[in-house]
Design an enzyme around this catalytic site. Sequence first.
Site, PDB file in Angstrom:
ATOM      1  N   GLY A  11       0.786  -1.219   0.000  1.00 28.71           N
ATOM      2  CA  GLY A  11       0.000   0.000   0.000  1.00 28.71           C
ATOM      3  C   GLY A  11       0.823   1.277   0.000  1.00 28.71           C
ATOM      4  N   CYS A  12       2.133   1.183   0.138  1.00 30.13           N
ATOM      5  CA  CYS A  12       2.988   2.367   0.159  1.00 30.13           C
ATOM      6  C   CYS A  12       3.050   2.990  -1.239  1.00 30.13           C
ATOM      7  CB  CYS A  12       4.390   1.990   0.634  1.00 30.13           C
ATOM      8  SG  CYS A  12       5.606   3.330   0.503  1.00 30.13           S
TER       9      CYS A  12
END
Length: 141
Positions: A11-12
């Site tokens: 998700g970064c």
Amino acid sequence: MATVVFWEKPGCQGNAKQKEILCSSGHTLEVRDLLTEPWDAARLALFFGERPVAEWFNPAHPRIKSGELTPVDFDRGEALQLMVAEPLFIVRPLMQVGEERLAGFDLAQVHNWIGLKLESVGERDPRNCPCVTRGSAPQQS
């Protein structure tokens, strides 16, 4: 082109951009979760080599951003112990090609290591998470 084992924080946004650059440069990625990998100090140390310990740390970690922890205050052993216990402290991404390893995404270093199509980079520095470069608080670093 290289097959890169790429450890990320799922998700970064910064890791997403880094993966995009690597893929558009013709590399194949084997993506792994940095946070669930069973790290030990000896294995993790291989990614950092002789770099200064302060460069091993994720600058977006809330305890570092707040000044509660200062990376220059740690020696190698202390830093590795902390990172094994809490992988969010590790600078991202960690990458491996064959037996060669690298921590972080310095463009020049990655380009010299495996080659990049630099026109695929864009304006934003892919070394940093967008929430860090904008100066706002990171989300779930």
